[in-house]
Design a protein around this motif. Structure first.
Motif, mmCIF file in Angstrom:
data_model
loop_
_atom_site.group_PDB
_atom_site.id
_atom_site.type_symbol
_atom_site.label_atom_id
_atom_site.label_comp_id
_atom_site.label_asym_id
_atom_site.label_seq_id
_atom_site.Cartn_x
_atom_site.Cartn_y
_atom_site.Cartn_z
ATOM 1 N N UNK A 1 0.730 -1.322 -0.067
ATOM 2 C CA UNK A 1 -0.041 -0.061 0.207
ATOM 3 C C UNK A 1 0.865 1.253 -0.074
ATOM 4 N N UNK A 2 0.722 2.604 -1.380
ATOM 5 C CA UNK A 2 1.132 4.138 -0.696
ATOM 6 C C UNK A 2 0.169 4.614 -0.730
ATOM 7 N N UNK A 3 0.481 4.806 0.051
ATOM 8 C CA UNK A 3 0.082 6.512 1.105
ATOM 9 C C UNK A 3 0.288 7.648 0.878
ATOM 10 N N UNK A 4 -0.232 8.342 -0.018
ATOM 11 C CA UNK A 4 0.242 9.906 -0.294
ATOM 12 C C UNK A 4 -1.001 11.306 0.559
ATOM 13 N N UNK A 5 0.291 12.359 0.632
ATOM 14 C CA UNK A 5 -0.745 13.695 1.687
ATOM 15 C C UNK A 5 -1.599 14.134 0.812
ATOM 16 N N UNK A 6 -2.045 13.786 -0.179
ATOM 17 C CA UNK A 6 -3.135 14.759 -1.344
ATOM 18 C C UNK A 6 -3.826 13.455 -1.936
ATOM 19 N N UNK A 7 -4.976 13.602 -2.335
ATOM 20 C CA UNK A 7 -5.338 12.515 -3.243
ATOM 21 C C UNK A 7 -4.569 12.676 -4.899
ATOM 22 N N UNK A 8 -4.526 11.480 -5.948
ATOM 23 C CA UNK A 8 -3.369 11.931 -6.729
ATOM 24 C C UNK A 8 -4.135 11.143 -7.832
ATOM 25 N N UNK A 9 -3.557 11.487 -8.913
ATOM 26 C CA UNK A 9 -4.332 11.627 -10.177
ATOM 27 C C UNK A 9 -4.963 9.855 -10.840
ATOM 28 N N UNK A 10 -5.333 9.124 -11.149
ATOM 29 C CA UNK A 10 -5.977 8.360 -11.696
ATOM 30 C C UNK A 10 -5.630 7.865 -13.238
ATOM 31 N N UNK A 11 -5.553 6.745 -12.766
ATOM 32 C CA UNK A 11 -4.778 6.585 -14.143
ATOM 33 C C UNK A 11 -3.189 6.343 -14.603
ATOM 34 N N UNK A 12 -2.366 6.647 -13.907
ATOM 35 C CA UNK A 12 -1.010 6.602 -14.161
ATOM 36 C C UNK A 12 0.266 6.449 -12.744
#
Length: 173
Positions: A21-32
């Protein structure tokens, strides 16, 4: 946006691990996602076809946690891709999971930095998970100390977060 965590956090992972699982500080762009994640051996060779690439990326509802699946056909024994290519992770070897900074967040901004998780691989884990093997450290009453659970192996972070709960029992009610 930055990468906050990669789970499991352990430095030694079992050969038959199925997901990270990779957790980010903000929402990410899907499809990449799959364009920006690479698994490398200790000498820098790319592990080909290590991950299950699916059209519908596996994001939490906020698109802040991505589930990265190792190709189960390569992990599970007796399946053709496992017999032809072997497991993507080999016991006794060291690896680097590299996430490049060109991955964009939902606002179109690139990650603030690339991320590398280095780990080694142990033999496959084939025994059932048992609470008897957990080390539980309870906080002292009246404190805000954390309850600590130490598992005997890396476990599925998201599943544990959903399935392990804490209840209280209050006398006199």
């Amino acid at each position: 946006t930055s990468i906050e965590d990669v789970h499991p956090q352990a430095q030694v992972l079992p050969e038959n691990m199925l997901r990270m699982y990779i957790s980010f500080s903000s929402p990410m762009m899907p499809g990449e996602a799959y364009d920006h994640i690479t698994l490398l051996t200790e000498n820098g060779t790319r592990v080909e076809k290590a991950f299950l690439i699916i059209d519908q990326e596996l994001w939490d509802p906020e698109r802040k946690r991505f589930t990265l699946l190792f190709d189960p056909g390569r992990v599970k024994r007796g399946i053709q891709s496992n017999m032809e290519l072997g497991s993507p992770l080999q016991a006794g070897q060291a690896y680097r999971l590299v996430i490049d900074s060109n991955w964009r967040d939902a606002s179109g901004n690139y990650l603030s930095a690339s991320y590398t998780k280095t780990f080694t691989v142990s033999s496959a884990e084939r025994t059932k998970l048992s609470t008897k093997n957990w080390k539980i450290t309870t906080p002292e009453a009246g404190t805000n100390d954390k309850l600590m659970i130490e598992f005997d192996r890396p476990i599925d972070y998201a599943l544990a977060s959903k399935c392990i709960s804490i209840t209280t029992s209050r006398s006199g009610k």
